[in-house]
Design an enzyme around this catalytic site. Sequence first.
Site, PDB file in Angstrom:
ATOM      1  N   CYS A 262     -19.959  -6.340   1.983  1.00 26.82           N
ATOM      2  CA  CYS A 262     -19.557  -5.300   1.860  1.00 26.82           C
ATOM      3  C   CYS A 262     -18.092  -4.775   1.163  1.00 26.82           C
ATOM      4  O   CYS A 262     -17.571  -5.402   1.397  1.00 26.82           O
ATOM      5  CB  CYS A 262     -19.404  -5.253   3.390  1.00 26.82           C
ATOM      6  SG  CYS A 262     -18.843  -2.968   4.092  1.00 26.82           S
TER       7      CYS A 262
ATOM      8  N   CYS B   9     -17.184  -9.179   3.690  1.00 27.47           N
ATOM      9  CA  CYS B   9     -16.104  -8.030   3.548  1.00 27.47           C
ATOM     10  C   CYS B   9     -14.897  -8.210   2.706  1.00 27.47           C
ATOM     11  O   CYS B   9     -13.464  -8.406   2.512  1.00 27.47           O
ATOM     12  CB  CYS B   9     -15.932  -7.936   4.964  1.00 27.47           C
ATOM     13  SG  CYS B   9     -16.919  -6.998   6.531  1.00 27.47           S
TER      14      CYS B   9
ATOM     15  N   ARG C  31     -19.269  -3.638  16.483  1.00 28.79           N
ATOM     16  CA  ARG C  31     -18.500  -5.017  16.505  1.00 28.79           C
ATOM     17  C   ARG C  31     -17.328  -5.049  16.907  1.00 28.79           C
ATOM     18  O   ARG C  31     -16.693  -3.910  16.531  1.00 28.79           O
ATOM     19  CB  ARG C  31     -18.189  -5.221  15.229  1.00 28.79           C
ATOM     20  CG  ARG C  31     -17.813  -6.437  14.048  1.00 28.79           C
ATOM     21  CD  ARG C  31     -17.438  -6.356  12.512  1.00 28.79           C
ATOM     22  NE  ARG C  31     -18.623  -6.204  11.882  1.00 28.79           N
ATOM     23  CZ  ARG C  31     -19.335  -5.537  10.879  1.00 28.79           C
ATOM     24  NH1 ARG C  31     -18.233  -5.363  10.102  1.00 28.79           N
ATOM     25  NH2 ARG C  31     -19.932  -5.220  10.696  1.00 28.79           N
TER      26      ARG C  31
ATOM     27  N   CYS D  56       0.647  -1.271   0.062  1.00 29.11           N
ATOM     28  CA  CYS D  56       0.168   0.084   0.071  1.00 29.11           C
ATOM     29  C   CYS D  56       0.762   0.743  -0.386  1.00 29.11           C
ATOM     30  O   CYS D  56       2.101   1.243   0.482  1.00 29.11           O
ATOM     31  CB  CYS D  56      -0.702   0.509   1.316  1.00 29.11           C
ATOM     32  SG  CYS D  56      -1.947   1.097   0.548  1.00 29.11           S
TER      33      CYS D  56
ATOM     34  N   CYS E  40     -20.246   1.577   7.453  1.00 26.61           N
ATOM     35  CA  CYS E  40     -19.498   0.959   8.026  1.00 26.61           C
ATOM     36  C   CYS E  40     -18.349   2.235   8.224  1.00 26.61           C
ATOM     37  O   CYS E  40     -17.548   2.499   7.638  1.00 26.61           O
ATOM     38  CB  CYS E  40     -19.144   0.336   8.059  1.00 26.61           C
ATOM     39  SG  CYS E  40     -18.546  -1.227   8.822  1.00 26.61           S
TER      40      CYS E  40
ATOM     41  N   CYS F 125      -0.869   0.313  10.176  1.00 25.72           N
ATOM     42  CA  CYS F 125      -1.461  -0.660   9.316  1.00 25.72           C
ATOM     43  C   CYS F 125       0.530  -1.472   9.106  1.00 25.72           C
ATOM     44  O   CYS F 125       1.038  -1.064   8.416  1.00 25.72           O
ATOM     45  CB  CYS F 125      -1.889  -0.539   8.036  1.00 25.72           C
ATOM     46  SG  CYS F 125      -1.831  -2.142   6.863  1.00 25.72           S
TER      47      CYS F 125
END
Length: 405
Positions: free
Chosen positions: A142, A109, A272, A65, A202, A72
Amino acid sequence: MDLLNTLVDKGLRRELPTREEALAVLATSDDDLLDVVAAAGKVRRHWFGRRVKLNYLVNLKSGLCPEDCSYCSQRLGSTAGILKYTWLKPDEASEAAAAGLAGGAKRVCLVASGRGPTDRDVDRVSETIKTIKDQNEGVEVCACLGLLSEGQAERLREAGADAYNHNLNTSESTYGEITTTHTYADRVDTVQKAHAAGLSACSGLIAGMGESDEDLVDVVYSLRELDPDSVPVNFLIPFEGTPLAKEWNLTPQRCLRILAMVRFVCPDVEVRIAGGREVHLRTMQPLALHLANSIFLGDYLTSEGQAGKADLEMIADAGFEVEGADQVTLPEHRAAAGGGCGSHASAGCGPDEGAGCGSQESAGCGSHEGGGVCGTAAAAPVGEPRTDLVAVRRRGAGTDLAPNA
């Protein structure tokens, strides 16, 4: 305790607590912890009964990324030894999704690392969504692809997506300390784009990055204003090879207080427990089910989670039941406008709050997450970081091994 009685009454009326009340929840003592859980549990059961919604992550594209999100494992410059692979084909993604659905999940997801999708990426994900829906009747899908450009949310909706996840992660005032390659406002804009396109929004947070109680309350109040249908609460997994590798700030008790605060501020929204529950809640996970009504099944994006079978046993042993595909997650006043996946028209958790799929355990611009594994190693001394509970995912999507579902 007068505070808890007041918060329960407000939660049953969907009334916003004061900031002082929210901060007071985070400041309660260990002696009062079970009282806090019991009080927030009343609010959870009022709106969601004893149902637990299961969600399943499919990492469509892992690693590499260009964003610098400090939490992350897929960030620019990360040396974490995670899986790295390019886009899964639609049939591969559908096969991965089917494993989670067979384990009891009702929502899949779809997550991809990166700043945000190109139009070609949206075409690719749209084809994947259609394949999953054609092969798995009744599944909720999602997408979590990072920052959205104009028109992309509408295209995902047309392809059959039910929800879009993009987490705020932390307070606006401290966001620049965590990420510099995009802004807090960029994240808010993407959640609003999902809303406007008719997707169930979300959006959630990551706890454990060194933030203050005030930061936690700030981000949860911001989420309420955004009005998501689900709020994933991630607990930082300090991956070796990332800037936050040494941030071991959470205890099981702290995690429970955070979940209780989120429930009081967002009483009728899907809360969640996302990445990091196995690492930080550990044997206290069953207590967290009294606060949250949704979890991820099996592994996360780049790290291992508790075995899916163990998740199901935990839910049953704690006296809860897995939410069925034919059951509507959200309370009637929220779900009326949007169907089973949840609506954003009638709000409920106050004037706009925020969330939906929330795959990010650490979340946000793309696939980021945080992982966590049940772990069989001998327990570390009290207060010591549980690095033994952090394991990189080596199975499932992007490998030849069966997934953990």
